[in-house]
Design a protein around this motif. Structure first.
Motif, short mmCIF file in Angstrom:
data_model
loop_
_atom_site.label_atom_id
_atom_site.label_comp_id
_atom_site.label_asym_id
_atom_site.label_seq_id
_atom_site.Cartn_x
_atom_site.Cartn_y
_atom_site.Cartn_z
N ASN A 11 0.82 -1.21 0.00
CA ASN A 11 0.00 0.00 0.00
C ASN A 11 0.86 1.26 0.00
OD1 ASN A 11 -2.63 0.80 -0.24
ND2 ASN A 11 -2.92 1.11 1.94
N PHE A 12 2.17 1.10 -0.11
CA PHE A 12 3.11 2.19 -0.30
C PHE A 12 2.97 3.32 0.72
CE2 PHE A 12 2.34 0.05 -4.30
CZ PHE A 12 3.60 -0.47 -4.52
N GLY A 13 3.00 2.94 2.02
CA GLY A 13 3.02 3.93 3.08
C GLY A 13 1.68 4.43 3.56
N ARG A 14 0.61 4.05 2.90
CA ARG A 14 -0.71 4.50 3.35
C ARG A 14 -1.27 3.48 4.34
NH1 ARG A 14 -1.09 5.26 -2.41
NH2 ARG A 14 -2.13 3.26 -2.41
N HIS A 15 -1.86 3.97 5.42
CA HIS A 15 -2.45 3.11 6.44
C HIS A 15 -3.83 2.63 5.99
CE1 HIS A 15 0.71 3.86 9.32
NE2 HIS A 15 0.63 5.15 9.03
N VAL A 16 -4.16 1.38 6.33
CA VAL A 16 -5.44 0.79 5.98
C VAL A 16 -6.23 0.56 7.27
CG1 VAL A 16 -6.55 -1.26 5.00
CG2 VAL A 16 -4.51 -0.33 3.92
N ASP A 17 -7.46 1.03 7.31
CA ASP A 17 -8.30 0.81 8.48
C ASP A 17 -8.54 -0.68 8.68
OD1 ASP A 17 -8.57 3.52 9.01
OD2 ASP A 17 -10.38 3.72 7.77
N GLY A 18 -8.42 -1.14 9.92
CA GLY A 18 -8.66 -2.54 10.25
C GLY A 18 -7.43 -3.42 10.18
N CYS A 19 -6.33 -2.89 9.71
CA CYS A 19 -5.08 -3.66 9.63
C CYS A 19 -4.34 -3.52 10.95
CB CYS A 19 -4.22 -3.16 8.48
SG CYS A 19 -2.57 -3.90 8.45
N PRO A 20 -4.02 -4.65 11.63
CA PRO A 20 -3.34 -4.55 12.92
C PRO A 20 -1.95 -3.92 12.84
CG PRO A 20 -3.62 -6.86 12.28
CD PRO A 20 -4.31 -6.02 11.27
N ARG A 21 -1.19 -4.18 11.79
CA ARG A 21 0.15 -3.59 11.66
C ARG A 21 0.06 -2.10 11.38
NH1 ARG A 21 4.82 -2.78 13.63
NH2 ARG A 21 6.40 -2.25 12.10
N CYS A 22 -0.88 -1.69 10.54
CA CYS A 22 -1.07 -0.26 10.27
C CYS A 22 -1.44 0.47 11.57
CB CYS A 22 -2.15 -0.06 9.21
SG CYS A 22 -1.63 -0.48 7.54
N ALA A 23 -2.25 -0.17 12.43
CA ALA A 23 -2.62 0.42 13.71
C ALA A 23 -1.38 0.58 14.59
CB ALA A 23 -3.69 -0.42 14.40
N GLU A 24 -0.50 -0.44 14.60
CA GLU A 24 0.75 -0.35 15.37
C GLU A 24 1.60 0.82 14.89
OE1 GLU A 24 2.87 -4.01 15.02
OE2 GLU A 24 1.58 -5.06 16.46
N LEU A 25 1.74 0.94 13.58
CA LEU A 25 2.55 2.02 13.01
C LEU A 25 1.95 3.39 13.33
CD1 LEU A 25 3.39 0.38 9.58
CD2 LEU A 25 5.00 0.81 11.44
N ALA A 26 0.63 3.49 13.27
CA ALA A 26 -0.04 4.76 13.59
C ALA A 26 0.15 5.11 15.06
CB ALA A 26 -1.52 4.67 13.25
N SER A 27 0.34 4.09 15.91
CA SER A 27 0.54 4.32 17.34
C SER A 27 1.99 4.60 17.68
CB SER A 27 0.07 3.10 18.14
OG SER A 27 -1.30 2.90 17.95
N GLY A 28 2.87 4.60 16.68
CA GLY A 28 4.27 4.96 16.93
C GLY A 28 5.26 3.82 16.88
N ALA A 29 4.84 2.63 16.46
CA ALA A 29 5.78 1.50 16.34
C ALA A 29 6.83 1.81 15.29
CB ALA A 29 5.03 0.23 15.98
N GLU A 30 8.04 1.29 15.48
CA GLU A 30 9.12 1.49 14.51
C GLU A 30 8.85 0.68 13.24
OE1 GLU A 30 12.08 3.29 14.48
OE2 GLU A 30 11.17 4.32 16.18
#
Length: 71
Positions: A10-29
């Motif tokens: 998805n080339f850097g865009r976050h997807v709603d409902g994706c657990p990894r995207c949620a981690e990244l949005a929360s500040g995960a490395e």
């Protein structure tokens, strides 16, 4: 190890409902790929710069226009 994405590239865009995207949005490395290759590239660049600095046209027998280092 990190949580996997639940979608394709998805080339850097976050997807709603994706657990990894949620981690990244929360500040995960983000995952870093092969830092050893990056280090090797930096070492190669440093070696190349050193060769160019140390080049002596007289000793190498260059002509009027030195093309040392040109690729």
């Amino acid at each position: 190890m990190t949580t996997s994405h639940s979608h394709g590239p998805n080339f850097g865009r976050h997807v709603d409902g994706c657990p990894r995207c949620a981690e990244l949005a929360s500040g995960a490395e983000p995952v870093r790929w092969s830092s050893s290759r990056a280090q090797r590239d930096r070492d190669d660049d440093q070696q190349r710069a050193r060769e160019i600095r140390e080049h002596d046209c007289t000793r190498a027998g260059c002509s009027v226009v030195c093309t040392f280092g040109d690729w």
